[in-house]
Design a protein around this motif. Sequence first.
Motif, PDB file in Angstrom:
ATOM      1  N   SER A  79       1.499  -4.117   1.646  1.00 57.74           N
ATOM      2  CA  SER A  79       1.207  -5.138   0.633  1.00 57.74           C
ATOM      3  C   SER A  79       0.804  -6.456   1.267  1.00 57.74           C
ATOM      4  O   SER A  79       1.291  -6.827   2.335  1.00 57.74           O
ATOM      5  CB  SER A  79       2.434  -5.391  -0.261  1.00 57.74           C
ATOM      6  OG  SER A  79       2.808  -4.228  -0.961  1.00 57.74           O
ATOM      7  N   LYS A  92      -4.676  -3.633   5.351  1.00 57.39           N
ATOM      8  CA  LYS A  92      -5.330  -2.340   5.134  1.00 57.39           C
ATOM      9  C   LYS A  92      -5.688  -1.672   6.461  1.00 57.39           C
ATOM     10  O   LYS A  92      -5.723  -0.434   6.541  1.00 57.39           O
ATOM     11  CB  LYS A  92      -6.553  -2.512   4.250  1.00 57.39           C
ATOM     12  CG  LYS A  92      -6.185  -2.786   2.795  1.00 57.39           C
ATOM     13  CD  LYS A  92      -7.400  -2.852   1.879  1.00 57.39           C
ATOM     14  CE  LYS A  92      -6.976  -2.971   0.428  1.00 57.39           C
ATOM     15  NZ  LYS A  92      -8.128  -3.062  -0.511  1.00 57.39           N
ATOM     16  N   GLU A  95      -2.554  -0.073   7.504  1.00 54.22           N
ATOM     17  CA  GLU A  95      -2.348   1.126   6.687  1.00 54.22           C
ATOM     18  C   GLU A  95      -3.135   2.303   7.249  1.00 54.22           C
ATOM     19  O   GLU A  95      -2.624   3.428   7.353  1.00 54.22           O
ATOM     20  CB  GLU A  95      -2.760   0.874   5.233  1.00 54.22           C
ATOM     21  CG  GLU A  95      -2.501   2.080   4.339  1.00 54.22           C
ATOM     22  CD  GLU A  95      -3.229   2.011   3.006  1.00 54.22           C
ATOM     23  OE1 GLU A  95      -3.067   2.960   2.215  1.00 54.22           O
ATOM     24  OE2 GLU A  95      -3.957   1.023   2.764  1.00 54.22           O
ATOM     25  N   PHE A 107      -1.462   1.163  -0.715  1.00 53.49           N
ATOM     26  CA  PHE A 107      -1.572  -0.303  -0.684  1.00 53.49           C
ATOM     27  C   PHE A 107      -1.435  -0.835  -2.100  1.00 53.49           C
ATOM     28  O   PHE A 107      -1.942  -0.254  -3.064  1.00 53.49           O
ATOM     29  CB  PHE A 107      -2.915  -0.737  -0.105  1.00 53.49           C
ATOM     30  CG  PHE A 107      -3.178  -2.220  -0.244  1.00 53.49           C
ATOM     31  CD1 PHE A 107      -2.737  -3.104   0.733  1.00 53.49           C
ATOM     32  CD2 PHE A 107      -3.829  -2.731  -1.362  1.00 53.49           C
ATOM     33  CE1 PHE A 107      -2.950  -4.471   0.605  1.00 53.49           C
ATOM     34  CE2 PHE A 107      -4.044  -4.100  -1.495  1.00 53.49           C
ATOM     35  CZ  PHE A 107      -3.609  -4.969  -0.507  1.00 53.49           C
TER      36      PHE A 107
END
Length: 287
Positions: A79, A92, A95, A107
């Motif tokens: 997040s 991201k 991620e 996400f």
Amino acid sequence: GGLDGNPIKLLEFNADTPTMVYESAIIQWALLKKNGFSESLQFNNLYEALGDNFKRIITLGEDISNFNAIYEGWKILFSSIQGSEEEERTVKLLEVIAREAGFETNFCYAHEAILNETEGLSFGGINYEFWFKLIPWESIAIDEPELAQLITAMIANKNTIFLNPAYTLMFQSKRMLKILWDLFPNHPLLLETSYEPLHQKQVKKHAFGREGENISILDAQGNVLHSNGGEYANYPEIYQAFAAQNHHNGILYQPNVFYAYEACALGFRKGGEILDNLSKFVAHKIR
């Protein structure tokens, strides 16, 4: 330091928010390859090192060869705060690295994550064992006390693991630099640091602060030579001996070393006497 014979000195330690990850892991690598250079000409193993470190979350040790054997399909929710493209891009990327390492990931923006004292963390009806949030712990502790209390309860109930851990708040504080100096006085990699003004050229900083805000360069008598305003002046201050930055053609350069279990990448920023949010990322090539 580290260039032109200048000694290497620790200026600060970022223990919580991983800024410059995207630029260091992706952009400078792409610039190196675009210009036809070998990867060996850059100290940059950040992407791979982060993947290995995600696996250590499960193996809890240096050996990650048995990651798949003990991995149980654990999930990480990533997040960031809505409205910051830079932070969202960083999160991201992390991620992607975690997913490539083997985790199930997703996400969402921080306000979309559902935190429950007894049921843990969820988003979209799915529970997650880990939450990586690009929100500084000091911001949570000071600006959102109810969220801090909820997270404390979730940690106590052992239903969610927060990345980075809350204890990084201690290392994130620049006043830790004074403790380091007390523990290792005159260490060649450290700068003298005090809660009181020093009798030499020095830099005044505050316990928490970002992007060069509320930093002042002072002479030995305490007169201000350079300073930046900002939102962090209410935090306690430290005074750190001045160390000259690397420079070339009138531009100052600050090296940044990334650690993911071990030193794994180098990146530079360039700017003025005090690096702020207008400083530029600079890729490197080893000659």
